[in-house]
Design a protein around this motif. Sequence first.
Motif, PDB file in Angstrom:
ATOM      1  N   ALA A 186       0.825  -1.204   0.000  1.00 56.95           N
ATOM      2  CA  ALA A 186       0.000   0.000   0.000  1.00 56.95           C
ATOM      3  C   ALA A 186       0.861   1.256   0.000  1.00 56.95           C
ATOM      4  CB  ALA A 186      -0.925  -0.008   1.217  1.00 56.95           C
TER       5      ALA A 186
ATOM      6  N   ILE B  19      -6.446   1.404  -2.155  1.00 58.21           N
ATOM      7  CA  ILE B  19      -5.258   1.181  -1.321  1.00 58.21           C
ATOM      8  C   ILE B  19      -5.661   0.581   0.022  1.00 58.21           C
ATOM      9  CG2 ILE B  19      -3.402   2.358  -0.067  1.00 58.21           C
ATOM     10  CD1 ILE B  19      -3.232   4.285  -2.491  1.00 58.21           C
ATOM     11  N   ASN B  20      -6.781   1.006   0.570  1.00 55.63           N
ATOM     12  CA  ASN B  20      -7.260   0.441   1.834  1.00 55.63           C
ATOM     13  C   ASN B  20      -7.593  -1.041   1.692  1.00 55.63           C
ATOM     14  OD1 ASN B  20      -6.985   2.652   3.540  1.00 55.63           O
ATOM     15  ND2 ASN B  20      -9.009   3.484   2.996  1.00 55.63           N
TER      16      ASN B  20
ATOM     17  N   ARG C 272      -4.488  -3.064   2.169  1.00 60.75           N
ATOM     18  CA  ARG C 272      -3.859  -2.981   3.496  1.00 60.75           C
ATOM     19  C   ARG C 272      -4.226  -4.199   4.347  1.00 60.75           C
ATOM     20  NH1 ARG C 272      -1.479   1.895   4.332  1.00 60.75           N
ATOM     21  NH2 ARG C 272      -2.325   3.699   3.197  1.00 60.75           N
TER      22      ARG C 272
ATOM     23  N   ARG D  22      -5.031  -5.472  -6.080  1.00 61.67           N
ATOM     24  CA  ARG D  22      -3.603  -5.604  -5.768  1.00 61.67           C
ATOM     25  C   ARG D  22      -2.762  -5.559  -7.035  1.00 61.67           C
ATOM     26  NH1 ARG D  22       0.371  -6.653  -2.736  1.00 61.67           N
ATOM     27  NH2 ARG D  22      -0.750  -6.696  -0.768  1.00 61.67           N
TER      28      ARG D  22
END
Length: 327
Positions: free
Chosen positions: A164, A182-183, A186, A282
């Motif tokens: 991330a 992006i979260n 994570r 991803r």
Amino acid sequence: MDDDEAGALRRLTVLRPLTLAWVRRYLPDGEQIIGSEALHGGITADVRKLTIGTQDGNSRELVLRSYVDPFYVERRAQDSLSREAGALTALAGGDVTVPKLVAVDPTAAHCEYPSLLMTYLPGRTVVTDDGVEARVPLLARELVAIHAVRPVERPREYVALSTAETVVVPEGADAAAWAAAINVIRKGAPSYEGRFLHRDFQPGNVLFEVLPSSTPAAGRISGVVDWAGTSWGPADLDVAHCSANLALLHGPEWGLRFAEAYEQAGGALAATASDRLYWLVRDALALSEEVSVVSQPWREGGRADLTTRVVEERLDAYVIALMDALG
């Protein structure tokens, strides 16, 4: 020395002496190297087609892959070449057409650089928009066949190098969509059932046999190359990688459609939308770190329209589409 011999010698000067001697060691008596041609499309290694003159006056081709960049020689060459050699051995004679391994020198014990020698597969990569609707199902069926391979010895578990924190948000991108994406990554990776992965399955590594008088839609897959990243992991990861590449090559809708084509071809993906989103996001975000590198071979292959900026814009649109569809 006649003119033909002098010309052949000039073409061979690109091969270093130790490497030339190493290749000759694996040629049958009476055969000789008569030509060398750089093959475009590789990112991390120098790839050359070698023309071999045979005893009967005909010729055949081999492919030499050598890692020459000091960074890759030091950090990746031995592992990559060993994995590719293992994959070519495991896949020999199976349902997936791959080059035949001739020899490998992963530590440069005999060559100037770490190298692998293999047979040449006919066909060419196709990255044009023309015929993409016919090629996507072919790509999906080929990937299902790859994931069905059950090698005697499993390759190593997959490695995801991006994080991330390493994501590069393109200029002008949708900040909210990218923050949400992006979260997603994570979180820890979802559980999965392992499969044999190519790990870089995308149009640049798939060869099509296309007749001169036909369109790309009339072709068939003649082989799959570049097995240096072979791994064991979730089928979703290979699907996500090809989806992201298709989205950048042909538009976000083709990235979304590839997963559907994979399932229609008999492939099995993660059961929940959230798990599928994790893998798709991803890989898309991983490409953000190397947009210019990834798109360079496409431009060399005739897609001059795919400038770095255009590819960044398509990546942004694809991330937005993923979050809208599955987020």
